[in-house]
Write an enzyme that holds these catalytic residues in place. Sequence first.
Site, PDB file in Angstrom:
ATOM      1  CD  GLU A  51      -6.460  -9.417  12.461  1.00  0.00           C
ATOM      2  OE1 GLU A  51      -5.218  -9.432  12.440  1.00  0.00           O
ATOM      3  OE2 GLU A  51      -7.153  -9.379  11.424  1.00  0.00           O
ATOM      4  CB  ALA A  64      -0.918  -0.005   1.220  1.00  0.00           C
ATOM      5  CE  LYS A  75      -8.192  -7.272   5.523  1.00  0.00           C
ATOM      6  NZ  LYS A  75      -6.940  -6.851   6.082  1.00  0.00           N
TER       7      LYS A  75
END
Length: 445
Positions: A179, A65, A172
């Site tokens: 997470e 990215a 995401k």
Amino acid sequence: AVMGRNLALNIESRGYTVSVFNRSREKTEEVVAENPGKKLVPYYTVQEFVESLETPRRILLMVQAGAGTDAAINSLKPYLDKGDIIIDGGNTFFHDTIRRNRELSAEGFNFIGTGVSGGEEGALKGPSIMPGGQKEAYELVAPILTKIAAVAEDGEPCVTYIGADGAGHYVKMVHNGIEYGDMQLIAEAYSLLKGGLNLSNEELAQTFTEWNKGELSSYLIDITKDIFTKKDEEGKYLVDVILDEAANKGTGKWTSQSSLDLGEPLSLITESVFARYISSLKEQRVAASKVLSGPQSQPAGDKAEFIEKVRRALYLGKIVSYAQGFSQLRAASEEYNWDLNYGEIAKIFRAGCIIRAQFLQKITDAYAETPAIANLLLAPYFKQIADDYQQALRDVVAYAVQNGIPVPTFGAAVAYYDSYRAAVLPANLIQAQRDYFGAHTYKRT
């Protein structure tokens, strides 16, 4: 490189011929050589690669990215035709995706920013996929994405159109933040069981095996039970010889930064990010441990009773974390005009991804029953769990505080729960102070 290779193999296994290109000729040759008989066709120039594809071309980018993504897009553009589709499957910051979508749309190209979760194994066997961009462009790639996605127990593929421009990458990003929260909550549960009950690694593995059969059934609990009994080549438990510094790639930080931009109290997930930062201060912590005193630790009492309290605290903490994460999705959806479907988002997290868990179906059910619900804690199922489990969470946090065991996310869960259910908070005093020193004014009750 591994994610890209595994996604290419996944797509090929569904009956497609896949053109592959990497800046490194060696890596391109390696992928083809390691997979003889596969319908992977190597190309060594961008032009040949692009010209090998049927129109409208569907090009999946799996690059680091940032500037690398822009460089890859710019190298493709001279050879593209109007209507061609670029899919960015990297861990991209959503504002970059919004910008790229706008720029490429102006030139007649389609851009789909796609979150892909599940790691290297998920990429190969079936990840959870979160595409965002033009709906009509998504329709052209949906057949491929549907075939390569993970499949939930009810047979549903773990992919759905998320929304316009940066919506897929935003979801995401929040997934990754959740997470972080899940992992820190589990780490604190481990710390409590080890510190409070002095459980052995075998006992910890057995405890987590039992937990994985019930409400906490999830990928992270499943792998944790295995981690406890894994030994190194010297016969030592691996977890006990791993340095207590947790690294990060920045996606948790992005989630927290976005919460501040949106004015969303994402306290639990943000504490999990800070917990990683403080873990990295190893030298300072070792020095401080010799200077700063703490309480004399006391055993946690009845073993079975304390294990159950920690289990309940972990489940309620997890619920608070998801409630915060989905509340932030709602705020972002309103801010960026995405019209997110929260029940569908929970559904695609049920398989393939790192946070996959049985209880995600409960989130889908809650949104199916009340699509406009302000906070998941208000849904009947989660409200009942909070009623039944809050005392265990309070007891566990109180024990931790009295015995000097750091529990930043368990503590954040209690604080958020009590703040959210408080009809009156002491913020009136803060507002009076602001008015006193800065003439900020105030509202009367």
